[in-house]
Design an enzyme around this catalytic site. Structure first.
Site, PDB file in Angstrom:
ATOM      1  N   ASN A 197      -7.949  27.004   6.446  1.00  0.00           N
ATOM      2  CA  ASN A 197      -8.541  28.311   6.149  1.00  0.00           C
ATOM      3  C   ASN A 197      -9.794  28.263   5.273  1.00  0.00           C
ATOM      4  O   ASN A 197     -10.607  29.189   5.301  1.00  0.00           O
ATOM      5  CB  ASN A 197      -7.501  29.256   5.540  1.00  0.00           C
ATOM      6  CG  ASN A 197      -6.857  28.701   4.289  1.00  0.00           C
ATOM      7  OD1 ASN A 197      -6.686  27.489   4.136  1.00  0.00           O
ATOM      8  ND2 ASN A 197      -6.494  29.576   3.383  1.00  0.00           N
ATOM      9  N   GLU A 212      -0.170  22.990  -3.543  1.00  0.00           N
ATOM     10  CA  GLU A 212      -0.474  24.417  -3.580  1.00  0.00           C
ATOM     11  C   GLU A 212      -0.022  24.991  -2.256  1.00  0.00           C
ATOM     12  O   GLU A 212      -0.561  24.664  -1.198  1.00  0.00           O
ATOM     13  CB  GLU A 212      -1.949  24.704  -3.801  1.00  0.00           C
ATOM     14  CG  GLU A 212      -2.147  26.171  -4.207  1.00  0.00           C
ATOM     15  CD  GLU A 212      -3.395  26.804  -3.661  1.00  0.00           C
ATOM     16  OE1 GLU A 212      -3.372  27.189  -2.468  1.00  0.00           O
ATOM     17  OE2 GLU A 212      -4.368  26.924  -4.401  1.00  0.00           O
ATOM     18  N   CYS A 271      -4.447  32.133   0.609  1.00  0.00           N
ATOM     19  CA  CYS A 271      -3.200  32.093  -0.171  1.00  0.00           C
ATOM     20  C   CYS A 271      -3.252  33.027  -1.365  1.00  0.00           C
ATOM     21  O   CYS A 271      -2.224  33.557  -1.789  1.00  0.00           O
ATOM     22  CB  CYS A 271      -2.927  30.663  -0.639  1.00  0.00           C
ATOM     23  SG  CYS A 271      -2.550  29.514   0.693  1.00  0.00           S
ATOM     24  N   LYS A 331      -6.736  13.856   5.091  1.00  0.00           N
ATOM     25  CA  LYS A 331      -6.090  14.268   6.337  1.00  0.00           C
ATOM     26  C   LYS A 331      -6.287  15.779   6.450  1.00  0.00           C
ATOM     27  O   LYS A 331      -5.556  16.557   5.857  1.00  0.00           O
ATOM     28  CB  LYS A 331      -4.599  13.916   6.310  1.00  0.00           C
ATOM     29  CG  LYS A 331      -3.877  14.151   7.651  1.00  0.00           C
ATOM     30  CD  LYS A 331      -3.471  15.590   7.816  1.00  0.00           C
ATOM     31  CE  LYS A 331      -2.813  15.834   9.164  1.00  0.00           C
ATOM     32  NZ  LYS A 331      -2.785  17.259   9.540  1.00  0.00           N
TER      33      LYS A 331
END
Length: 464
Positions: free
Chosen positions: A133, A234, A268, A156
């Site tokens: 995102n 997170e 988030c 990654k």
């Protein structure tokens, strides 16, 4: 057939690029290169590391249009937001270039030694597992402090942003080469879940940072724990915005609209539950509805677009399920809530009012342009509703009294609280969550010290 990470343009639903994933032999090469680069990079003076990071930031700003368009193509981020993200990623690189020496300075501690202190030494290669995102910002939130501490990075990135991942690795390698630094200080490592676990179990990976889902976080954290390796996670959030009766409602409505709608609400730390004292509930709701309904959804390549598409078809379907279930459960749908005809994965800005605890849009994390407004009898009830969640990432409090806001903040179970302001990540300030939102901190002094050896030094003779 070789597996690939495939990017699909969510504006049209067409594939824009595919990148082959690593196999075990290729991963071995990445890990060996990361270890070799570390042995050189950790010995580089911090001022020389800083010069590399500053030039990385400069190179990104010079190439902002191309880099921003990669995000617009791969995740549908409006081009204006994408440019801002590239610049924010560059800011993170510059911030740590400017402040790492201060952040990593030894802590002098008095003891029975002639001198005793704690110094901050790098750990080695660090694995970063990143989501789609905010592909540039989250990459630099991970790598800028890690690199400045003297670690190397194996990145990654999410399978949906292979172009962004390649571009990040390319600019860092190119600038590193210009400075005579190892080009493998950060490597792009596209790999599936099984190889992530293989990398985590490898002794050359010393730590891991993950931003993503609870499921991914649990899998990575359990492996890291078995391997006795530090981890920072997170994960998701269901951030509350508490609007008290004495708040400046116009400013609160404007700021909460921004918090809810950034990246089409796919963040988030977006304001996912707006909890408003009953005495000002209808007034605030009208202001909030006016702002949300005026937002322009459309092609993210357009300068006028404020809300782009959802990143994937399955994400849009899940978001629509959350809306329809909530309406069935008694929430009021004021506007939006229907999947539009046409190509791409668009979902309209949607406003649900009179949402109650336990409804789907309140109990689950909503990742899209869906705003949820909940009435609360008073400030105490609003606080209880804010904490009634398994998450604890961010929160905001809106009140005319900053002192009252600070008192309430101490009662909110979240990693960061903004009082009369937007919840955001800032290279100068630590960021992270509690409860099911994760553990550890990124950014600021705390972020760079997550992946260091805090080595105690005792210098004799003893002082009697």
């Amino acid at each position: 057939m070789t597996e690939s990470f495939t990017a699909t343009d969510p504006t049209t639903g067409t594939v824009v690029r595919a990148v082959p994933v690593l196999d075990e032999a290729a991963l071995e090469g990445v890990l060996a290169a990361a270890e070799d680069a570390y042995e050189t990079w950790r010995r580089w003076p911090i001022a020389d590391r800083a010069a590399v990071l500053r030039d990385v930031a400069r190179a990104m700003r010079d190439d902002v249009e191309r880099l921003a368009m990669l995000m617009t193509e791969e995740v549908g981020k409006p081009i204006t937001e994408a440019r801002g993200e590239v610049n924010k990623a560059a800011w993170a690189a510059e911030h740590y270039a400017d402040h790492a020496e201060e952040y990593l300075a030894p802590d002098e501690i008095a003891s029975d030694a002639t001198r005793s202190y704690v110094q901050h030494l790098p750990l080695g290669p660090v694995l970063g597992v990143l989501p789609w995102n905010a592909p540039f910002w989250l990459a630099f939130r991970f790598c800028a402090p890690a690199l400045m501490a003297g670690n190397t990075c194996v990145m990654k990135h999410d399978r949906n942003v292979p172009g962004c991942a390649e571009a990040i690795a390319e600019v860092i390698a190119r600038v590193a080469a210009e400075h005579g630094a190892p080009t493998a200080i950060l490597q792009n490592a596209p790999m599936g879940h099984e190889l992530v676990q293989t990398a985590l179990r490898d002794g050359r990976i010393r730590a891991v940072s993950l931003t993503g889902s609870e499921r991914a976080g649990a899998a990575v954290a359990s492996t890291a724990a078995r391997e006795i390796k530090p981890a920072v996670l997170e994960l998701g959030g269901s951030d509350p915005a508490i609007v008290l009766a004495d708040a400046d409602l116009e400013k609160a409505a404007a700021a909460i609209t921004t918090m809810r709608i950034i990246n089409a609400g796919q963040s988030c730390i977006a304001a996912k539950r707006v909890i408003v004292e009953e005495t000002v509930y209808e007034e605030f709701l009208a202001m909030y509805a006016e702002r949300l309904s005026s937002l322009k959804m459309g092609d993210p390549r357009s300068e006028e677009t404020q809300v782009g598409p959802i990143a994937r078809a399955d994400l849009r379907e899940n978001l629509h399920r959350q809306v329809t279930e909530s309406v069935t459960q008694g929430a009021k749908l004021l506007f939006g809530g229907e999947i539009p005809d046409g190509e791409g994965y668009f979902y309209p800005v949607t406003l649900l009012s009179d949402v109650e605890p336990g409804m789907t849009a309140c109990a689950e994390e909503t990742f899209g342009p869906v705003a949820v407004v909940m009435p609360a009898a008073n400030a105490d009830a609003a606080l209880a509703m804010a904490n009634d969640t398994p998450y604890g990432l961010g929160a905001s409090v809106w009140t005319s009294s900053p002192e009252r806001g600070e008192q309430i903040a101490r009662e909110i179970v979240a990693g960061q609280v903004a009082i009369n302001g937007i919840v955001k990540t800032d290279p100068r300030l630590p960021s992270g969550g509690v409860k099911r939102s994760g553990f550890g901190r990124e950014l600021g002094l705390d972020g760079i010290r997550e992946f260091v050896n805090r080595q105690q030094i005792w210098v004799g003779p003893a002082v009697t």
